[in-house]
Write an enzyme that holds these catalytic residues in place. Structure first.
Site, PDB file in Angstrom:
ATOM      1  CD  GLU A  87       9.394 -24.106  -6.873  1.00 14.43           C
ATOM      2  OE1 GLU A  87       8.923 -23.636  -5.839  1.00 14.43           O
ATOM      3  OE2 GLU A  87      10.605 -24.342  -7.030  1.00 14.43           O
TER       4      GLU A  87
ATOM      5  CG  MET B 222      12.570 -27.129  -5.728  1.00 20.15           C
ATOM      6  SD  MET B 222      14.027 -26.642  -4.798  1.00 20.15           S
ATOM      7  CE  MET B 222      13.358 -26.624  -3.134  1.00 20.15           C
ATOM      8  N   GLY B 223      11.532 -25.324  -9.421  1.00 27.71           N
ATOM      9  CA  GLY B 223      11.579 -24.570 -10.681  1.00 27.71           C
ATOM     10  C   GLY B 223      10.499 -23.509 -10.642  1.00 27.71           C
TER      11      GLY B 223
ATOM     12  N   GLY C 151      22.879 -17.218  -7.254  1.00 21.96           N
ATOM     13  CA  GLY C 151      21.903 -17.295  -8.341  1.00 21.96           C
ATOM     14  C   GLY C 151      21.556 -15.905  -8.852  1.00 21.96           C
TER      15      GLY C 151
ATOM     16  CB  ILE D 231      19.010 -27.164  -8.085  1.00 16.98           C
ATOM     17  CG1 ILE D 231      17.726 -26.516  -7.565  1.00 16.98           C
ATOM     18  CG2 ILE D 231      19.976 -27.459  -6.962  1.00 16.98           C
ATOM     19  CD1 ILE D 231      16.830 -27.473  -6.793  1.00 16.98           C
ATOM     20  CG  ASP D 232      15.534 -23.517  -9.836  1.00 15.39           C
ATOM     21  OD1 ASP D 232      15.392 -24.641  -9.335  1.00 15.39           O
ATOM     22  OD2 ASP D 232      15.084 -22.482  -9.311  1.00 15.39           O
TER      23      ASP D 232
ATOM     24  CD  GLN E  29      13.167 -31.187  -6.458  1.00 17.95           C
ATOM     25  OE1 GLN E  29      13.078 -30.985  -7.655  1.00 17.95           O
ATOM     26  NE2 GLN E  29      12.328 -30.657  -5.587  1.00 17.95           N
ATOM     27  NE  ARG E  30      17.970 -25.324  -1.964  1.00 16.02           N
ATOM     28  CZ  ARG E  30      17.226 -24.309  -1.490  1.00 16.02           C
ATOM     29  NH1 ARG E  30      16.341 -23.735  -2.281  1.00 16.02           N
ATOM     30  NH2 ARG E  30      17.378 -23.886  -0.271  1.00 16.02           N
TER      31      ARG E  30
HETATM   32  O1  F6P Z   1      17.319 -22.278  -5.638  1.00 16.88           O
HETATM   33  C1  F6P Z   1      16.131 -22.114  -6.353  1.00 16.88           C
HETATM   34  C2  F6P Z   1      15.038 -22.838  -5.688  1.00 16.88           C
HETATM   35  O2  F6P Z   1      15.470 -24.118  -5.577  1.00 16.88           O
HETATM   36  C3  F6P Z   1      13.687 -22.760  -6.368  1.00 16.88           C
HETATM   37  O3  F6P Z   1      13.429 -23.700  -7.328  1.00 16.88           O
HETATM   38  C4  F6P Z   1      12.752 -22.849  -5.188  1.00 16.88           C
HETATM   39  O4  F6P Z   1      11.558 -22.198  -5.470  1.00 16.88           O
HETATM   40  C5  F6P Z   1      13.481 -22.126  -4.148  1.00 16.88           C
HETATM   41  O5  F6P Z   1      14.840 -22.336  -4.391  1.00 16.88           O
HETATM   42  C6  F6P Z   1      13.118 -22.503  -2.738  1.00 16.88           C
HETATM   43  O6  F6P Z   1      13.813 -21.651  -1.896  1.00 16.88           O
HETATM   44  P1  F6P Z   1      13.776 -21.664  -0.319  1.00 16.88           P
HETATM   45  O7  F6P Z   1      14.763 -22.686   0.111  1.00 16.88           O
HETATM   46  O8  F6P Z   1      14.167 -20.290   0.077  1.00 16.88           O
HETATM   47  O9  F6P Z   1      12.385 -22.046   0.096  1.00 16.88           O
END
Ligand code: F6P
Length: 344
Positions: A223, A170-171, A102, A127-128, A275-276
């Site tokens: 977020e 997320m975002g 990213g 994903i953002d 979401q991921r």
């Molecule tokens: O990849 C971006 C993201 O999905 C953001 O939207 C979110 O704030 C962040 O990752 C969360 O990251 P981590 O897994 O490090 O808490």
């Protein structure tokens, strides 16, 4: 050619599909030897590698996450980090490095290329969907589908209890997931970082719906959304060691504030890392595969210092210097002209 590959930053559905495509095209068409670095830049600096071959990537197309592992962090965090990257490249006989990441990882890649001459090709991942220079990033479509499925489910429980549901997605910097899933899921309102929100307007909208006999409402909040100054004190937001706002802040705050101001039963729902995770959608598998193929092609054309990208329907390239240091905001036409007129 011997080519190093790493996945950096947060994971994202489609990463394995990119790796698989690089291995397939690299090995089969160019006769390359692909070296995967384990755990992103940590693996480069510590020379932790794993072979990336057609065989090792077999069966990985539908798998979420990344078989290479991923970390946040950068060689620039260490005084000897860049030297360790250069030594690793030299000792492993690597002629190029593909960085799938990213905004953070791509900035590192850009600096390594511009300031240290390391031949890199970037592949945008988040994903953002907020990376400049590409129309879409893989993982976004999957995240939107997951958020939309959740919103669909929340409609029925909200309607059964006459409740307001506040769904945090997320975002951190952009509202692509919130806006797109909000449109797809028929939300009452969508609150995004690009447009500070007015809590009075949000509550009025919910009350108007109740007065029309619509007793359930779904509010989707990214977020990173913040209220307009002076309208609602969100207090100190918890920041993690990478400077990110911790998930779960705004969704909880907003739900309790809406409950207090309207008197309607309100519940927060934090979708978080769901979401991921998991398998990428067909769209994301195809985009990831196209990006992987384009990345190894770019290496063989010597198109270093660039990032593969989707431009309209075509796969192209964008110079990394035009990508870094900014985030791509939601298309104003999508938010203002489409989303806002349907939310009410
Ligand atoms: O990849 C971006 C993201 O999905 C953001 O939207 C979110 O704030 C962040 O990752 C969360 O990251 P981590 O897994 O490090 O808490």
């Amino acid at each position: 050619m011997r080519v190093g590959v790493l996945t950096g930053g947060g994971d994202c559905p489609g990463l394995n599909a990119v790796l698989r495509a690089i291995a397939r095209k690299g090995e089969r068409v160019f006769g390359d030897e692909l070296v995967g670095f384990v755990d992103a830049w940590d693996g480069v600096m510590e020379r932790r590698t794993t072979p990336l071959t057609i065989e090792t990537m077999r069966g990985s197309l539908p798998r979420g996450g990344t078989v290479l592992g991923t970390r946040r962090g950068s060689p620039f965090d260490h005084p000897d980090g860049v030297d360790r990257v250069k030594t690793a490249m030299a000792e492993l006989g690597l002629e190029a490095l593909i960085v799938i990441g990213g905004n953070g990882s791509l900035s590192v890649a850009c600096k390594l290329y511009n300031e240290h001459g390391i031949p890199v090709v970037g592949v945008p991942k988040t994903i953002d969907n907020d990376i400049e220079g590409t129309d879409v990033t893989f993982g976004f479509n999957t995240a939107v589908q997951i958020a939309t499925d959740a919103i669909d489910r929340l409609h029925t429980t909200a309607e059964s209890h006459d409740r307001v549901m506040v769904v945090e997605v997320m975002g951190r910097h952009s509202g692509w997931i919130a806006t797109t899933a909000g449109i797809a899921g028929g939300a009452t309102a969508v609150l995004i970082p690009e447009h500070p929100f007015d809590i009075d307007e949000v509550c009025e909208r919910i009350i108007r719906r109740h007065n029309r006999g619509r007793f359930a409402s779904i509010i989707v909040v990214a977020e990173g959304a913040t209220p307009k100054e002076g309208t609602f004190d969100v207090g100190e937001r918890e920041i993690d060691r990478f400077g990110h706002v911790r998930l779960g802040g705004i969704g909880n705050l907003l739900a309790s504030e809406i409950g207090l101001r309207t008197g309607f039963e309100t519940r927060p729902v934090l979708l978080g890392h769901v979401q991921r995770g998991g398998t990428p959608t067909a769209y994301d598998r195809v985009l990831s595969t196209r990006f992987g193929v384009a990345a190894i092609d770019a290496v063989h054309r010597g198109a270093f210092g660039t990032m593969v990208a989707l431009h309209g329907a075509e796969i192209g390239e964008t110079p990394l210097v035009d990508v870094i240091g900014r985030t791509r905001p939601v298309d104003p036409a999508l938010y203002t002209d489409v989303a806002e007129i349907f939310f009410a």
